[in-house]
Design a protein around this motif. Sequence first.
Motif, PDB file in Angstrom:
ATOM      1  N   TYR A 179      -6.492  -2.155  -3.439  1.00 39.12           N
ATOM      2  CA  TYR A 179      -5.411  -2.449  -2.488  1.00 39.12           C
ATOM      3  C   TYR A 179      -5.888  -3.290  -1.301  1.00 39.12           C
ATOM      4  O   TYR A 179      -5.081  -3.850  -0.577  1.00 39.12           O
ATOM      5  CB  TYR A 179      -4.791  -1.141  -1.973  1.00 39.12           C
ATOM      6  CG  TYR A 179      -3.854  -0.518  -2.977  1.00 39.12           C
ATOM      7  CD1 TYR A 179      -2.558  -1.013  -3.126  1.00 39.12           C
ATOM      8  CD2 TYR A 179      -4.250   0.550  -3.783  1.00 39.12           C
ATOM      9  CE1 TYR A 179      -1.691  -0.458  -4.051  1.00 39.12           C
ATOM     10  CE2 TYR A 179      -3.385   1.109  -4.712  1.00 39.12           C
ATOM     11  CZ  TYR A 179      -2.094   0.603  -4.840  1.00 39.12           C
ATOM     12  OH  TYR A 179      -1.220   1.141  -5.748  1.00 39.12           O
ATOM     13  N   ALA A 180      -7.211  -3.346  -1.105  1.00 39.41           N
ATOM     14  CA  ALA A 180      -7.720  -4.108   0.057  1.00 39.41           C
ATOM     15  C   ALA A 180      -7.380  -5.590  -0.064  1.00 39.41           C
ATOM     16  O   ALA A 180      -6.943  -6.208   0.901  1.00 39.41           O
ATOM     17  CB  ALA A 180      -9.233  -3.924   0.163  1.00 39.41           C
ATOM     18  N   GLN A 181      -7.577  -6.179  -1.243  1.00 39.35           N
ATOM     19  CA  GLN A 181      -7.220  -7.592  -1.518  1.00 39.35           C
ATOM     20  C   GLN A 181      -7.648  -8.519  -0.380  1.00 39.35           C
ATOM     21  O   GLN A 181      -6.834  -9.189   0.248  1.00 39.35           O
ATOM     22  CB  GLN A 181      -5.713  -7.713  -1.727  1.00 39.35           C
ATOM     23  CG  GLN A 181      -5.238  -6.974  -2.964  1.00 39.35           C
ATOM     24  CD  GLN A 181      -3.774  -7.233  -3.194  1.00 39.35           C
ATOM     25  OE1 GLN A 181      -2.954  -6.681  -2.482  1.00 39.35           O
ATOM     26  NE2 GLN A 181      -3.430  -8.046  -4.164  1.00 39.35           N
TER      27      GLN A 181
ATOM     28  N   VAL B 134       0.868  -1.194   0.000  1.00 32.56           N
ATOM     29  CA  VAL B 134       0.000   0.000   0.000  1.00 32.56           C
ATOM     30  C   VAL B 134       0.896   1.233   0.000  1.00 32.56           C
ATOM     31  O   VAL B 134       1.772   1.371   0.846  1.00 32.56           O
ATOM     32  CB  VAL B 134      -0.906  -0.004   1.258  1.00 32.56           C
ATOM     33  CG1 VAL B 134      -1.823   1.205   1.252  1.00 32.56           C
ATOM     34  CG2 VAL B 134      -1.718  -1.288   1.306  1.00 32.56           C
ATOM     35  N   PRO B 135       0.691   2.162  -0.976  1.00 37.47           N
ATOM     36  CA  PRO B 135       1.530   3.365  -1.012  1.00 37.47           C
ATOM     37  C   PRO B 135       1.189   4.302   0.159  1.00 37.47           C
ATOM     38  O   PRO B 135       0.157   4.147   0.812  1.00 37.47           O
ATOM     39  CB  PRO B 135       1.174   4.004  -2.360  1.00 37.47           C
ATOM     40  CG  PRO B 135      -0.137   3.444  -2.732  1.00 37.47           C
ATOM     41  CD  PRO B 135      -0.280   2.107  -2.076  1.00 37.47           C
ATOM     42  N   THR B 136       2.084   5.287   0.385  1.00 43.17           N
ATOM     43  CA  THR B 136       1.841   6.199   1.524  1.00 43.17           C
ATOM     44  C   THR B 136       0.621   7.084   1.261  1.00 43.17           C
ATOM     45  O   THR B 136      -0.130   7.414   2.180  1.00 43.17           O
ATOM     46  CB  THR B 136       3.073   7.095   1.756  1.00 43.17           C
ATOM     47  OG1 THR B 136       3.572   7.501   0.490  1.00 43.17           O
ATOM     48  CG2 THR B 136       4.158   6.342   2.492  1.00 43.17           C
ATOM     49  N   ARG B 137       0.415   7.452  -0.004  1.00 43.63           N
ATOM     50  CA  ARG B 137      -0.796   8.222  -0.351  1.00 43.63           C
ATOM     51  C   ARG B 137      -1.630   7.392  -1.315  1.00 43.63           C
ATOM     52  O   ARG B 137      -1.105   6.765  -2.212  1.00 43.63           O
ATOM     53  CB  ARG B 137      -0.406   9.554  -0.997  1.00 43.63           C
ATOM     54  CG  ARG B 137       0.314  10.470  -0.012  1.00 43.63           C
ATOM     55  CD  ARG B 137       0.533  11.837  -0.607  1.00 43.63           C
ATOM     56  NE  ARG B 137      -0.725  12.506  -0.899  1.00 43.63           N
ATOM     57  CZ  ARG B 137      -0.809  13.737  -1.408  1.00 43.63           C
ATOM     58  NH1 ARG B 137       0.287  14.398  -1.687  1.00 43.63           N
ATOM     59  NH2 ARG B 137      -1.972  14.289  -1.657  1.00 43.63           N
ATOM     60  N   LEU B 138      -2.932   7.449  -1.108  1.00 42.95           N
ATOM     61  CA  LEU B 138      -3.790   6.537  -1.867  1.00 42.95           C
ATOM     62  C   LEU B 138      -5.104   7.227  -2.199  1.00 42.95           C
ATOM     63  O   LEU B 138      -5.740   7.853  -1.337  1.00 42.95           O
ATOM     64  CB  LEU B 138      -4.052   5.301  -0.978  1.00 42.95           C
ATOM     65  CG  LEU B 138      -4.843   4.157  -1.581  1.00 42.95           C
ATOM     66  CD1 LEU B 138      -4.125   3.574  -2.779  1.00 42.95           C
ATOM     67  CD2 LEU B 138      -5.040   3.063  -0.533  1.00 42.95           C
ATOM     68  N   ASP B 139      -5.512   7.133  -3.500  1.00 39.52           N
ATOM     69  CA  ASP B 139      -6.815   7.697  -3.891  1.00 39.52           C
ATOM     70  C   ASP B 139      -7.925   6.819  -3.344  1.00 39.52           C
ATOM     71  O   ASP B 139      -7.812   5.593  -3.301  1.00 39.52           O
ATOM     72  CB  ASP B 139      -6.922   7.755  -5.430  1.00 39.52           C
ATOM     73  CG  ASP B 139      -5.900   8.731  -5.995  1.00 39.52           C
ATOM     74  OD1 ASP B 139      -5.462   9.604  -5.214  1.00 39.52           O
ATOM     75  OD2 ASP B 139      -5.522   8.601  -7.173  1.00 39.52           O
ATOM     76  N   LYS B 140      -9.029   7.486  -2.968  1.00 41.23           N
ATOM     77  CA  LYS B 140     -10.145   6.769  -2.336  1.00 41.23           C
ATOM     78  C   LYS B 140     -10.715   5.694  -3.259  1.00 41.23           C
ATOM     79  O   LYS B 140     -11.027   4.590  -2.829  1.00 41.23           O
ATOM     80  CB  LYS B 140     -11.235   7.789  -1.965  1.00 41.23           C
ATOM     81  CG  LYS B 140     -12.253   7.255  -0.971  1.00 41.23           C
ATOM     82  CD  LYS B 140     -13.087   8.362  -0.358  1.00 41.23           C
ATOM     83  CE  LYS B 140     -13.886   9.070  -1.463  1.00 41.23           C
ATOM     84  NZ  LYS B 140     -14.782  10.113  -0.910  1.00 41.23           N
TER      85      LYS B 140
END
Length: 1122
Positions: free
Chosen positions: A627-629, A615-621
């Motif tokens: 990314y939940a997987q 998971v990157p440090t910043r993530l679009d909603k």
Amino acid sequence: MLDFLAENNLCGQAILRIVSCGNAIIAELLRLSEFIPAVFRLKDRADQQKYGDIIFDFSYFKGPELWESKLDCKPELQDLDEEFRENNIEIVTRFYLAFQSVHKYIVDLNRYLDDLNEGVYIQQTLETVLLNEDGKQLLCEALYLYGVMLLVIDQKIEGEVRERMLVSYYRYSAARSSADSNMDDICKLLRSTGYSSQPGAKRPPNYPESYFQRVPINESFISMVIGRLRSDDIYNQVSAYPLPEHRSTALANQASMLYVILYFEPSILHTHQAKMREIVDKYFPDNWVISIYMGITVNLVDAWEPYKAAKTALNNTLDLSNVREQASRYATVSERVHAQVQQFLKEGYLREEMVLDNIPKLLNCLRDCNVAIRWLMLHTADSACDPNNKRFRQIKDQILIDSRYNPRILFQLLLDTAQFEFILKEMFKQMLSEKQTKWEHYKKEGSERMTELADVFSGVKPLTRVEKNENLQAWFREISKQILSLNYDDSTAAGRKTVQLMQALEEVQEFHQLESNLQVCQFLADTRKFLHQMIRTINIKEEVLITMQIVGDLSFAWQLIDSFTSIMQESIRVNPSMVTKLRATFLKVLQIIPESMFTSLLKIIKLQTHDIIEVPTRLDKDKLRDYAQLGPRYEVAKLTHAISIFTEGILMMKTTLVGIIKVDPKQLLEDGIRKELVKRVAFALHRGLIFNPRAKPSELMPKLKELGATMDGFHRSFEYIQDYVNIYGLKIWQEEVSRIINYNVEQECNNFLRTKIQDWQSMYQSTHIPIPKFTPVDESVTFIGRLCREILRITDPKMTCHIDQLNTWYDMKTHQEVTSSRLFSEIQTTLGTFGLNGLDRLLCFMIVKELQNFLSMFQKIILRDRTVQDTLKNLMNAVSPLKSIVVNSNKIYFSAIAKTQKIWTAYLEAIMKVGQMQILRQQIANELNYSCRFDSKHLAAALENLNKALLADIEAHYQDPSLPYPKEDNTLLYEITAYLEAAGIHNPLNKIYITTKRLPYFPIVNFLFLIAQLPKLQYNKNLGMVCRKPTDPVDWPPLVLGLLTLLKQFHSRYTEQFLALIGQFICSTVEQCTSQKIPEIPADVVGALLFLEDYVRYTKLPRRVAEAHVPNFIFDEFRTVL
């Protein structure tokens, strides 16, 4: 009479010492049998061809001079013999000392018997010692242990191997010539018997009785010992097994002693039918497979086959109807007791009152369980039955059918019995420790109840409808006093008195019609209960624990238990909580937990490396769902839970004692995990670093990347799992990976050592958590050797050209990049600092080998060649003195080169190899230093400062010797060198690799060599000196570094002369050029000047070193002319 084992009883102490030595000798023999060097077996053809001429059996003693003269006429055999001696003398000596102690043991025993007969021990004779209980046990054991020693030696260390070891010791050891050496006697005792422990091997005639008779022993002693063993219960074991059907188990230890000792008097086995029938009826009426020592089993059907009387006597036991009866009986018993034990093990069943009231019943159940387990395990064991023998097979099949044998059910019974035994023991220990406290508590309570009743009948205490009665008041007070007067230490009298008090309390209730008052009845009942509890408590005796210890002895299954390993492991795999039942006896089985854990870990690694995205440090909603997987993460959680269940199972076990060894389950789990980690990492390294030398391009980088991903997976998963398993994962990772790499480096470096480091001497190898060894796939022994040789292959100076400024190697023909310093970063990522450090160490050994080869080549092609020597002598005369200008220099130099042309090919190859390895060492040092500064900057800074401070102190000492300097025994310099090399804070070019002697013509040969190579090179403005023709390959950096390393190994005056010769060559050639109309610096002079420049740069010396031999204006100007 004085106690037989008292310290001042010399007779008892002497035999006690002999017996304790006997046990120690057997332990040492069993330990050593696992370390027999394979070479003494001469199993494979390679060993036979290599060592067949230097390893001898006893035939050597027929003519030692002949064999030694054969060795003396072959120098290569002498060299091999010397190397073999250096490598094996330590272990051979240890074997010899063990063999010697066996001989000394029987000599000591015979001397003791002689002393007894001669009356040395006052008031003691053989007869009186045998009448004493301890004496009888020790004398029987002394003879039995000697027999066991001989059998263990023959079973574990083959006759041929023993002979070869003894001869090797005789040849290599100085001790053989000493006056007190009894080599001849030891050889007579332990010469080969012809026995082989291999399945299907034929038994030698008169074996083992002829072997047992090699050292004569007092015959009356043997027959008296046999007499005692036939008639007495020397260990008083029958008291622990009161039931008649358990008798053969009770006497099992004695039976195995008798079995061994009968071989000292084989006539009983052959002809004494009545004695043998008595022995069989007493000891072997229902069993014929016995354990003679720590799980070494013997089948009497086979063992007594050659002896008529013994065989006839045993036939009654082996009658098929008897076999059938015994098997059926044990089948019924095991079913019955298993049901009982399972009932006892139900939660809450084994309470204190229940145990105290049913001690005999519980002990009987334990006896039945252990006797059934013993019989079934011994008589169904594969090791006790030769499959080629028809009668054996028939008996065994009959047992399997009639006992309805199922290993899983037997194993379950074993587990449940162990659990039952453990709970009972713990309860008894607890009760014993609290025995006195509880007894005093019950006594106090009973006494107080009586005092209170006395008060009730005094009429003072207002208790409903109780009239004053002074007689009863006095009587109850008396009873209270009587209860208080009971003495704990005199348990027999106290028990008798307690029973009388209970009867008195019952009588008083009847005679005085006290039943009508419920409260008084209650008081009387309570007091009777307390008195009853006191009787129960006083009956808790240590004898029960001792009986349980005797009954629960599982030493007969020391080796048989291995056959149950797969069942145990399967059970744990299915039910992790099963671990709690697998107590001390089955610790080796717990290895399945780390195995199962790693299977789950591999799945976690796969999921974490391939499936789960970081998971990157910043993530679009809107990307959150990607990314939940949830699926893969759920799988990881499930696997992690399975691992933690395994761990929980082990940690539920308490610390326990196995004999005298304390076993901590947590430590056990950690060792198991380490073992599995070592196994898997070692395999990954072995498999990951196998290269195909014909592959184009090289497989090196792809394989390193692939292995790096595997190692990173292990590392990450270990980091992830450590909290769930309650271990220091990264600490274990660091320790074990470093151990694997260091061990492999050590084994690889053994190739270059004369005295090799054997596994048992290695500080990295461990018997507990062994590092596996793999069969070599090429000339290298381990993966580190393959890696090193692959790097050397792809950076070969004959094929590649190294550009120093870029730290890169290019192919000479295609000019394509072959590899660069990124290679070492990749090795650092994959194998860590230990890997790079190990590679560096291996390169050191290779450089030493190359330099040694170079010296022997120098001797051969220069110092033994007359024409070359004459040429060199003439040249030396022509150029002396070195400060002068050589007239007609070109002619003089080039004629010398032409005359010595044939020697330069081999010379160039040797120098380039050394130079190539030095470049690699420099690159490794750079990478280590960079990563040390990056990852551990404080360590790097501390090491640099300590190094500078030490060097400053040492320099100061040499200027003023009164200042301090590290003493001879101070390891500081040695230890800090290891740290500095690991951190890359060193210069490989300054290292002295070999010790050298003076070599004539050395500077001039090197000078000639250098100017002979210069025409093959040309100057390139961008790249410096490069090869002129790829068909005649010379690479400049390895050439310079190789020469520099070579000169560094000799006295500095050689380097001075070498530099002076180059200076003279430059000046003479330039002088000759200036006479031309348009002077131009010749290419060879440019090369020589560049060599001097590079020499100064690499050695980090001031430029004035070169300017001492070449005018500085030439240095300053030559680049402007190019």
